[in-house]
Design a protein around this motif. Structure first.
Motif: not given
Length: 231
Positions: A25, A28, A60, A63-64, A67, A83-84, A87-88, A91
């Motif tokens: 984290c 990133c 992202a 956030f992933g 999340g 992870t994607a 994040a999606r 968000l």
């Protein structure tokens, strides 16, 4: 309930796997921060869009990872579809829940700044709009974590359904939310204070990463303790 907070504070560094996740984290955030600074220096040249777009990738990733913790699934592998997806979904649900407060704040700022309201009632109108904006922000931010957990686990639509909010009436959820808000607000305040100082900003980002992971773990446990409300 004290063990709830203690466990959440230990979570980011509790074992090697979680420590590595928290470190990811931080990496990133560092990459995103560097790219945002580069974009700010290039502005207003159109070339600023290049580092800005690239910065979306590590942002992202952050956030992933958060999340994953928020959903109770632990840290996912960084460069994966999970992870994607986390994040999606996080968000998307956040955008829906925060849209109304943002619009209320913008409307309040516009009315106060533009002088569109006569001076005789301007003060009352501004105070009323500010109060409404504050209440909307509190309510939406309170409901958001529960909705985000459902959204991450079962899809964005699940996070936007009324059923996702049933557990928010419990004391466990309320206490978890209060603790998470304190961690997040303090981390943002510290980062904003030292953002222009290189070394201090790195330390602030480390605290920022730790605080958000701990807040996500706290909220995840708070939501987990309310599952009986959804049966």
């Amino acid at each position: 309930m004290s063990e709830l907070f203690v466990d959440a504070l230990r979570y980011p560094i509790q074992d090697r796997t979680r420590l590595d996740g928290t470190a990811k984290c931080l990496v990133c955030l560092l990459l995103a921060g560097i790219l945002f600074r580069i974009a700010a220096r290039i502005w207003p040249d159109w070339a600023f869009l290049a580092p800005l777009v690239v910065a979306v990738v590590p942002a992202a990733g952050f956030f992933g990872l958060v999340g994953g913790v928020l959903s109770g699934a632990e840290f996912p592998d960084l460069l994966t579809r999970s992870t994607a997806t986390f994040a999606r979904r996080l968000l998307a649900v956040s955008a829906v829940y925060l849209l109304l407060p943002v619009l209320a704040i913008v409307a309040t700022g516009y009315v106060i700044g533009s002088g569109a309201v006569p001076a005789e009632i301007g003060g009352i109108t501004a105070a009323t709009l500010a109060t409404v904006a504050l209440l909307l922000t509190i309510v939406c931010s309170y409901l958001l974590p529960a909705a985000a957990v459902s959204g991450i686990e079962d899809g964005v639509r699940a996070g936007l359904r009324r059923e996702a909010l049933r557990g928010t009436a419990s004391g466990a959820y309320f206490l978890a939310w209060v603790g998470a808000i304190v961690l997040v607000v303090v981390s943002w305040s510290v980062l904003a204070t030292v953002a222009t100082r290189s070394l201090a900003a790195v330390v602030a980002l480390a605290w920022f990463s730790y605080a958000h992971v701990a807040a996500a773990a706290l909220l995840a446990e708070g939501v987990e303790r309310t599952r009986y409300w959804q049966r």
